[in-house]
Design a protein around this motif. Structure first.
Motif, PDB file in Angstrom:
ATOM      1  N   GLY A 140       1.251  -0.837  -0.036  1.00  0.00           N
ATOM      2  CA  GLY A 140       0.084   0.179   0.063  1.00  0.00           C
ATOM      3  C   GLY A 140       0.474   1.690  -0.102  1.00  0.00           C
ATOM      4  O   GLY A 140       0.507   2.360  -0.874  1.00  0.00           O
ATOM      5  N   GLU A 141       2.268   1.102   1.073  1.00  0.00           N
ATOM      6  CA  GLU A 141       3.541   2.453   0.993  1.00  0.00           C
ATOM      7  C   GLU A 141       3.588   2.767  -0.565  1.00  0.00           C
ATOM      8  O   GLU A 141       3.472   3.157  -0.855  1.00  0.00           O
ATOM      9  CB  GLU A 141       4.028   1.684   1.813  1.00  0.00           C
ATOM     10  CG  GLU A 141       5.077   2.949   1.794  1.00  0.00           C
ATOM     11  CD  GLU A 141       6.148   2.503   2.560  1.00  0.00           C
ATOM     12  OE1 GLU A 141       7.741   3.304   2.007  1.00  0.00           O
ATOM     13  OE2 GLU A 141       6.133   1.458   3.613  1.00  0.00           O
ATOM     14  N   ILE A 142       4.069   1.870  -1.380  1.00  0.00           N
ATOM     15  CA  ILE A 142       4.270   2.041  -2.580  1.00  0.00           C
ATOM     16  C   ILE A 142       2.966   1.945  -3.721  1.00  0.00           C
ATOM     17  O   ILE A 142       3.312   2.784  -4.859  1.00  0.00           O
ATOM     18  CB  ILE A 142       5.215   0.578  -2.971  1.00  0.00           C
ATOM     19  CG1 ILE A 142       6.385   0.208  -1.841  1.00  0.00           C
ATOM     20  CG2 ILE A 142       5.356   0.320  -4.672  1.00  0.00           C
ATOM     21  CD1 ILE A 142       7.126   1.271  -1.794  1.00  0.00           C
ATOM     22  N   LYS A 143       2.165   1.471  -3.200  1.00  0.00           N
ATOM     23  CA  LYS A 143       1.004   2.288  -4.274  1.00  0.00           C
ATOM     24  C   LYS A 143       1.019   4.016  -3.977  1.00  0.00           C
ATOM     25  O   LYS A 143       0.932   4.510  -5.028  1.00  0.00           O
ATOM     26  CB  LYS A 143       0.221   1.161  -3.989  1.00  0.00           C
ATOM     27  CG  LYS A 143      -1.705   1.484  -4.574  1.00  0.00           C
ATOM     28  CD  LYS A 143      -2.903   0.620  -4.170  1.00  0.00           C
ATOM     29  CE  LYS A 143      -3.972   1.182  -5.303  1.00  0.00           C
ATOM     30  NZ  LYS A 143      -3.924   2.274  -4.784  1.00  0.00           N
ATOM     31  N   ARG A 144       0.596   4.109  -2.776  1.00  0.00           N
ATOM     32  CA  ARG A 144       0.877   5.797  -3.117  1.00  0.00           C
ATOM     33  C   ARG A 144       1.490   6.055  -3.463  1.00  0.00           C
ATOM     34  O   ARG A 144       1.471   7.282  -3.871  1.00  0.00           O
ATOM     35  CB  ARG A 144       0.362   5.983  -1.213  1.00  0.00           C
ATOM     36  CG  ARG A 144      -0.868   4.876  -0.944  1.00  0.00           C
ATOM     37  CD  ARG A 144      -0.995   6.146   0.532  1.00  0.00           C
ATOM     38  NE  ARG A 144       0.224   5.252   1.902  1.00  0.00           N
ATOM     39  CZ  ARG A 144      -0.493   3.633   2.606  1.00  0.00           C
ATOM     40  NH1 ARG A 144      -1.055   2.891   1.982  1.00  0.00           N
ATOM     41  NH2 ARG A 144       0.262   3.479   2.944  1.00  0.00           N
ATOM     42  N   LYS A 145       2.888   6.011  -3.200  1.00  0.00           N
ATOM     43  CA  LYS A 145       3.974   6.788  -3.655  1.00  0.00           C
ATOM     44  C   LYS A 145       3.482   6.803  -5.410  1.00  0.00           C
ATOM     45  O   LYS A 145       4.396   7.586  -5.882  1.00  0.00           O
ATOM     46  CB  LYS A 145       4.874   5.891  -3.255  1.00  0.00           C
ATOM     47  CG  LYS A 145       5.688   6.432  -2.011  1.00  0.00           C
ATOM     48  CD  LYS A 145       7.210   6.144  -1.552  1.00  0.00           C
ATOM     49  CE  LYS A 145       7.752   5.439  -0.245  1.00  0.00           C
ATOM     50  NZ  LYS A 145       8.532   5.482  -0.227  1.00  0.00           N
ATOM     51  N   LEU A 146       3.715   5.473  -6.027  1.00  0.00           N
ATOM     52  CA  LEU A 146       3.600   5.854  -7.611  1.00  0.00           C
ATOM     53  C   LEU A 146       2.109   6.207  -8.068  1.00  0.00           C
ATOM     54  O   LEU A 146       1.851   7.044  -8.496  1.00  0.00           O
ATOM     55  CB  LEU A 146       2.593   4.103  -8.049  1.00  0.00           C
ATOM     56  CG  LEU A 146       4.287   3.628  -7.767  1.00  0.00           C
ATOM     57  CD1 LEU A 146       3.702   2.038  -8.025  1.00  0.00           C
ATOM     58  CD2 LEU A 146       5.543   3.818  -8.537  1.00  0.00           C
ATOM     59  N   GLU A 147       1.064   6.767  -7.228  1.00  0.00           N
ATOM     60  CA  GLU A 147      -0.467   7.552  -7.682  1.00  0.00           C
ATOM     61  C   GLU A 147       0.100   8.723  -7.132  1.00  0.00           C
ATOM     62  O   GLU A 147      -0.633   9.731  -8.238  1.00  0.00           O
ATOM     63  CB  GLU A 147      -1.068   7.096  -6.460  1.00  0.00           C
ATOM     64  CG  GLU A 147      -2.333   5.787  -7.201  1.00  0.00           C
ATOM     65  CD  GLU A 147      -2.734   5.421  -5.696  1.00  0.00           C
ATOM     66  OE1 GLU A 147      -3.857   4.591  -6.052  1.00  0.00           O
ATOM     67  OE2 GLU A 147      -3.322   5.891  -4.708  1.00  0.00           O
ATOM     68  N   LYS A 148       0.755   9.108  -5.895  1.00  0.00           N
ATOM     69  CA  LYS A 148       1.756  10.681  -6.130  1.00  0.00           C
ATOM     70  C   LYS A 148       2.508  10.711  -7.477  1.00  0.00           C
ATOM     71  O   LYS A 148       2.306  11.716  -8.126  1.00  0.00           O
ATOM     72  CB  LYS A 148       2.189  10.941  -4.751  1.00  0.00           C
ATOM     73  CG  LYS A 148       2.756  12.260  -4.795  1.00  0.00           C
ATOM     74  CD  LYS A 148       3.610  12.696  -3.077  1.00  0.00           C
ATOM     75  CE  LYS A 148       3.665  13.406  -3.367  1.00  0.00           C
ATOM     76  NZ  LYS A 148       4.309  13.781  -1.679  1.00  0.00           N
ATOM     77  N   LYS A 149       3.077  10.034  -7.861  1.00  0.00           N
ATOM     78  CA  LYS A 149       4.154  10.358  -8.534  1.00  0.00           C
ATOM     79  C   LYS A 149       3.547  10.186  -9.988  1.00  0.00           C
ATOM     80  O   LYS A 149       4.137  11.102 -11.090  1.00  0.00           O
ATOM     81  CB  LYS A 149       5.018   9.878  -8.374  1.00  0.00           C
ATOM     82  CG  LYS A 149       6.241   9.862  -9.898  1.00  0.00           C
ATOM     83  CD  LYS A 149       7.225  10.704  -9.338  1.00  0.00           C
ATOM     84  CE  LYS A 149       8.207  10.814 -10.412  1.00  0.00           C
ATOM     85  NZ  LYS A 149       9.007  12.295 -10.141  1.00  0.00           N
TER      86      LYS A 149
END
Length: 284
Positions: free
Chosen positions: A5-14
């Motif tokens: 979930g942490e990586i998903k949020r970072k990708l969505e922000k980027k």
């Protein structure tokens, strides 16, 4: 799921114009058996059922399946362990003969060297389950877990007391994530590149090279600590006996750009000092 979930949020922000979805991978049999969950995720990658896999690097074998690669290493958290207990014990203040939960041979051996009176018992379950067994149960006075896991869960930190790194050395890749994908998918590899932290990559690739040279695995009693300052890396490592107080230790320093080469040299030095015998003992 917390780290995915942490990586998903970072990708969505980027990449706000792209869509990302978490996929739950089911396993059969003992879900806590080493390698079972990792293998299921990698099979899903190879069969194109998922595109990205997020791993805790300390649980990921140094040999990846053909066709897969680690495309990024996000910034590492604190690699240390903590002692979880209702009374916030330290290793020194735990009652005599207290039962401490840990299934890690690495942790068991190092703790036994500090407190030989403690009863070190296996404790099963995911991180949430293990912590609840200590807080709500009666069997365990405490348990040893990775500090990074608690930080990612954002829970139980008020029950945690850090164990100094000089007392218990971390596992290879502890507190770091590795993002795995297919080697052939150049677009995905480029997409993941911004998540990579160069310092973390140098550290964990060195640690994984060290373990690979030892021909060790995720469950062998090996501790390692790599530190980078002013473009220099210092790597300290130890291989512990599972049957006695014997241990083989070593240290190496040099340019951070040569981190993997230095780690390989250190591993060979420890093998010459008898580390291979201790590893064979642990596997038997």
């Amino acid at each position: 799921m917390a780290q995915a979930g942490e990586i998903k949020r970072k990708l969505e922000k980027k990449y706000p114009k792209l869509s990302f979805r978490l996929v739950v991978i089911q396993t059969r049999g003992d879900e806590f058996q080493v390698g079972v969950f990792t293998k299921a995720i990698e099979e899903a990658l190879l069969k194109n059922r998922v595109d990205i896999a997020v791993h805790s690097l300390k649980d990921l074998p140094t040999e990846l399946p053909k066709g897969l690669c680690l495309a990024a290493f996000p910034k590492r958290l604190d690699p240390g362990d903590v002692l979880i207990s209702k009374r916030r014990y330290t290793l020194q203040t735990l009652p005599k003969n207290a039962v401490v939960g840990t299934g890690s041979p690495r942790r068991k051996r190092q703790i036994q060297l500090i407190r030989p009176d403690l009863c070190l018992a296996d404790i099963r379950g995911n991180l949430d389950t293990r912590v609840r067994k200590v807080i709500h149960g009666k069997k365990y006075a405490a348990a040893v877990v990775a500090k990074a896991g608690l930080k990612r869960l954002k829970k139980y930190l008020n029950f945690a007391v850090p164990i100094p790194l000089k007392e218990v050395m971390p596992a290879v890749g502890q507190a770091a994530l590795g993002i795995e994908t297919r080697k052939s998918d150049r677009t995905l590899i480029r997409l993941l590149k911004p998540l990579n932290d160069p310092r973390t990559k140098m550290q964990v690739c060195a640690e994984r090279r060290f373990l690979k040279e030892l021909r060790g695995g995720c469950r062998v009693p090996v501790g390692i600590l790599s530190e980078i300052r002013q473009n220099k890396i210092r790597i300290r490592a130890a291989v512990f006996s599972t049957r006695s107080e014997a241990a083989v230790t070593g240290e190496i320093r040099g340019p951070a750009s040569q981190s993997e080469k230095l780690a390989a040299i250190l591993a060979k030095k420890l093998l010459k000092k008898g580390a291979g015998r201790l590893l064979r003992e642990a596997r038997s």
